[in-house]
Design a protein around this motif. Structure first.
Motif, PDB file in Angstrom:
ATOM      1  N   ILE A  86       0.997  -1.394  -0.228  1.00 48.66           N
ATOM      2  CA  ILE A  86      -0.001   0.101  -0.070  1.00 48.66           C
ATOM      3  C   ILE A  86       0.447   1.383   0.226  1.00 48.66           C
ATOM      4  CG2 ILE A  86      -1.911   1.591   1.169  1.00 48.66           C
ATOM      5  CD1 ILE A  86      -2.815  -1.130   2.022  1.00 48.66           C
ATOM      6  N   TYR A  87       2.278   1.270   0.480  1.00 50.14           N
ATOM      7  CA  TYR A  87       3.068   2.404   0.585  1.00 50.14           C
ATOM      8  C   TYR A  87       2.985   2.809  -0.750  1.00 50.14           C
ATOM      9  CZ  TYR A  87       6.975   5.229   2.011  1.00 50.14           C
ATOM     10  OH  TYR A  87       7.591   6.398   1.668  1.00 50.14           O
ATOM     11  N   ILE A  88       3.919   1.567  -1.405  1.00 46.46           N
ATOM     12  CA  ILE A  88       4.800   2.260  -2.756  1.00 46.46           C
ATOM     13  C   ILE A  88       3.540   2.082  -3.002  1.00 46.46           C
ATOM     14  CG2 ILE A  88       5.678   0.383  -4.502  1.00 46.46           C
ATOM     15  CD1 ILE A  88       7.055  -1.613  -2.689  1.00 46.46           C
ATOM     16  N   GLN A  89       2.100   1.611  -3.369  1.00 47.40           N
ATOM     17  CA  GLN A  89       1.238   2.272  -4.422  1.00 47.40           C
ATOM     18  C   GLN A  89       1.112   3.328  -4.189  1.00 47.40           C
ATOM     19  OE1 GLN A  89       0.120   0.533  -7.087  1.00 47.40           O
ATOM     20  NE2 GLN A  89       0.714  -0.927  -6.640  1.00 47.40           N
ATOM     21  N   LYS A  90       1.148   4.373  -3.596  1.00 46.33           N
ATOM     22  CA  LYS A  90       0.707   5.445  -2.538  1.00 46.33           C
ATOM     23  C   LYS A  90       1.674   6.117  -2.493  1.00 46.33           C
ATOM     24  CE  LYS A  90      -2.884   5.380   0.841  1.00 46.33           C
ATOM     25  NZ  LYS A  90      -3.534   4.895   1.708  1.00 46.33           N
ATOM     26  N   ASN A  91       3.071   5.756  -2.508  1.00 47.21           N
ATOM     27  CA  ASN A  91       4.464   7.139  -2.478  1.00 47.21           C
ATOM     28  C   ASN A  91       5.470   6.057  -3.492  1.00 47.21           C
ATOM     29  OD1 ASN A  91       3.424   8.486  -0.457  1.00 47.21           O
ATOM     30  ND2 ASN A  91       3.497   6.276   0.789  1.00 47.21           N
ATOM     31  N   TYR A  92       4.565   5.751  -4.952  1.00 46.44           N
ATOM     32  CA  TYR A  92       5.769   5.364  -6.111  1.00 46.44           C
ATOM     33  C   TYR A  92       7.170   6.210  -6.138  1.00 46.44           C
ATOM     34  CZ  TYR A  92       6.767   2.765 -10.078  1.00 46.44           C
ATOM     35  OH  TYR A  92       8.189   1.620 -10.463  1.00 46.44           O
ATOM     36  N   ASP A  93       6.549   7.754  -6.873  1.00 46.16           N
ATOM     37  CA  ASP A  93       7.709   8.558  -7.122  1.00 46.16           C
ATOM     38  C   ASP A  93       8.872   9.019  -5.662  1.00 46.16           C
ATOM     39  OD1 ASP A  93       6.837   8.803  -8.948  1.00 46.16           O
ATOM     40  OD2 ASP A  93       5.627  10.983  -7.912  1.00 46.16           O
ATOM     41  N   LYS A  97      13.136   7.889  -6.314  1.00 45.08           N
ATOM     42  CA  LYS A  97      13.964   8.433  -5.324  1.00 45.08           C
ATOM     43  C   LYS A  97      15.172   7.960  -4.428  1.00 45.08           C
ATOM     44  CE  LYS A  97      11.330  12.995  -5.816  1.00 45.08           C
ATOM     45  NZ  LYS A  97      11.329  14.133  -5.061  1.00 45.08           N
ATOM     46  N   VAL A  98      15.103   6.322  -3.789  1.00 45.20           N
ATOM     47  CA  VAL A  98      15.122   5.969  -3.235  1.00 45.20           C
ATOM     48  C   VAL A  98      16.022   4.726  -3.574  1.00 45.20           C
ATOM     49  CG1 VAL A  98      15.532   4.641  -0.898  1.00 45.20           C
ATOM     50  CG2 VAL A  98      13.718   7.148  -0.693  1.00 45.20           C
ATOM     51  N   TYR A  99      14.877   4.171  -4.120  1.00 48.75           N
ATOM     52  CA  TYR A  99      15.829   2.963  -5.428  1.00 48.75           C
ATOM     53  C   TYR A  99      15.692   3.170  -6.564  1.00 48.75           C
ATOM     54  CZ  TYR A  99      15.918   0.663  -0.986  1.00 48.75           C
ATOM     55  OH  TYR A  99      15.471   0.571   0.784  1.00 48.75           O
ATOM     56  N   PRO A 100      16.741   3.567  -6.935  1.00 44.52           N
ATOM     57  CA  PRO A 100      16.208   3.906  -8.864  1.00 44.52           C
ATOM     58  C   PRO A 100      15.630   2.559  -9.915  1.00 44.52           C
ATOM     59  CG  PRO A 100      18.539   4.566  -8.045  1.00 44.52           C
ATOM     60  CD  PRO A 100      17.477   3.825  -7.251  1.00 44.52           C
ATOM     61  N   GLU A 101      16.360   1.616  -9.377  1.00 45.97           N
ATOM     62  CA  GLU A 101      16.439   0.596  -9.751  1.00 45.97           C
ATOM     63  C   GLU A 101      15.099  -0.466  -9.718  1.00 45.97           C
ATOM     64  OE1 GLU A 101      19.041  -1.093 -12.378  1.00 45.97           O
ATOM     65  OE2 GLU A 101      19.897   1.392 -11.785  1.00 45.97           O
ATOM     66  N   PHE A 102      14.076   0.029  -9.237  1.00 45.57           N
ATOM     67  CA  PHE A 102      12.892  -0.034  -8.284  1.00 45.57           C
ATOM     68  C   PHE A 102      12.007  -0.356  -9.364  1.00 45.57           C
ATOM     69  CE2 PHE A 102       8.641  -0.291  -6.660  1.00 45.57           C
ATOM     70  CZ  PHE A 102       8.565  -1.433  -6.244  1.00 45.57           C
ATOM     71  N   GLY A 103      11.492  -1.712  -9.986  1.00 47.95           N
ATOM     72  CA  GLY A 103      10.098  -1.017 -10.875  1.00 47.95           C
ATOM     73  C   GLY A 103      11.103  -2.240 -12.368  1.00 47.95           C
ATOM     74  N   LYS A 104      12.493  -1.536 -12.687  1.00 44.68           N
ATOM     75  CA  LYS A 104      13.044  -2.330 -13.880  1.00 44.68           C
ATOM     76  C   LYS A 104      12.397  -3.580 -13.146  1.00 44.68           C
ATOM     77  CE  LYS A 104      15.809   1.853 -14.307  1.00 44.68           C
ATOM     78  NZ  LYS A 104      17.158   2.684 -14.627  1.00 44.68           N
ATOM     79  N   PRO A 105      12.761  -4.056 -15.161  1.00 43.85           N
ATOM     80  CA  PRO A 105      13.270  -5.328 -15.308  1.00 43.85           C
ATOM     81  C   PRO A 105      14.401  -5.414 -14.994  1.00 43.85           C
ATOM     82  CG  PRO A 105      12.358  -4.762 -17.610  1.00 43.85           C
ATOM     83  CD  PRO A 105      12.695  -3.463 -16.280  1.00 43.85           C
ATOM     84  N   SER A 107      16.937  -7.390 -16.421  1.00 39.09           N
ATOM     85  CA  SER A 107      18.379  -7.474 -17.352  1.00 39.09           C
ATOM     86  C   SER A 107      18.923  -5.946 -17.750  1.00 39.09           C
ATOM     87  CB  SER A 107      17.467  -7.861 -18.833  1.00 39.09           C
ATOM     88  OG  SER A 107      16.889  -6.988 -19.342  1.00 39.09           O
ATOM     89  N   LEU A 108      18.053  -5.020 -16.609  1.00 34.35           N
ATOM     90  CA  LEU A 108      18.454  -3.818 -17.126  1.00 34.35           C
ATOM     91  C   LEU A 108      18.422  -2.808 -15.708  1.00 34.35           C
ATOM     92  CD1 LEU A 108      15.273  -1.950 -19.099  1.00 34.35           C
ATOM     93  CD2 LEU A 108      17.688  -2.871 -20.055  1.00 34.35           C
ATOM     94  N   ARG A 109      18.448  -3.595 -14.667  1.00 34.18           N
ATOM     95  CA  ARG A 109      18.695  -3.363 -13.210  1.00 34.18           C
ATOM     96  C   ARG A 109      21.156  -3.061 -13.041  1.00 34.18           C
ATOM     97  NH1 ARG A 109      15.971  -7.122  -9.239  1.00 34.18           N
ATOM     98  NH2 ARG A 109      13.942  -7.015 -10.886  1.00 34.18           N
ATOM     99  N   LYS A 110      21.048  -2.136 -12.188  1.00 34.14           N
ATOM    100  CA  LYS A 110      22.434  -2.588 -12.636  1.00 34.14           C
ATOM    101  C   LYS A 110      23.072  -2.957 -10.629  1.00 34.14           C
ATOM    102  CE  LYS A 110      23.883   1.534 -15.081  1.00 34.14           C
ATOM    103  NZ  LYS A 110      23.553   2.517 -15.674  1.00 34.14           N
ATOM    104  N   PHE A 111      23.318  -4.415 -10.804  1.00 33.34           N
ATOM    105  CA  PHE A 111      24.120  -5.122  -9.728  1.00 33.34           C
ATOM    106  C   PHE A 111      25.747  -4.360  -8.817  1.00 33.34           C
ATOM    107  CE2 PHE A 111      20.628  -7.552 -11.448  1.00 33.34           C
ATOM    108  CZ  PHE A 111      20.222  -7.530 -10.240  1.00 33.34           C
ATOM    109  N   GLY A 112      25.568  -4.390  -7.917  1.00 30.67           N
ATOM    110  CA  GLY A 112      27.073  -3.603  -7.475  1.00 30.67           C
ATOM    111  C   GLY A 112      27.951  -2.310  -7.447  1.00 30.67           C
TER     112      GLY A 112
END
Length: 112
Positions: A86-93, A97-105, A107-112
């Motif tokens: 519920i928090y993520i749904q209400k405060n997606y932006d 900002k805190v986790y820029p990789e959130f919601g990406k597939p 293959s597009l995430r950068k690890f490490g």
């Protein structure tokens, strides 16, 4: 069971808005809550087993206690993740900002 779900929802909301979760995540809290919760839960289950085996000697009662313990753990687990959802749904932006990789597939995430 509904009372337990309501209790954990209220508890999670109070912990979240008081900043306790942020302090725990950043390591600024004076105590670690995980061992406290784990040992108290484990102690409760062990005490229930001991009481059942000493008082009733009934396999049915022990099975009921196991079922109740599992349902209690699942309820608290679901209450935590329902609140996060519920928090993520209400405060997606804010989450992005805190986790820029959130919601990406993956293959597009950068690890490490």
């Amino acid at each position: 069971m509904i009372l337990l779900l309501v209790f954990f929802q209220v508890f999670n909301v109070k912990m979240f808005y008081s900043g306790t979760y942020a302090k725990l995540q950043n390591g600024k809290s004076k105590f670690n809550i995980t061992p406290i919760v784990a040992f108290s839960s484990f102690g409760y289950v062990v005490a229930q087993f001991l009481m059942s085996s000493l008082v009733t000697d009934s396999a049915f009662m022990i099975a009921l206690i196991i079922a109740y313990s599992i349902v209690s753990i699942v309820t608290s687990y679901l209450a935590t993740f329902i609140h996060r959802f519920i928090y993520i749904q209400k405060n997606y932006d804010k989450v992005l900002k805190v986790y820029p990789e959130f919601g990406k597939p993956k293959s597009l995430r950068k690890f490490g």
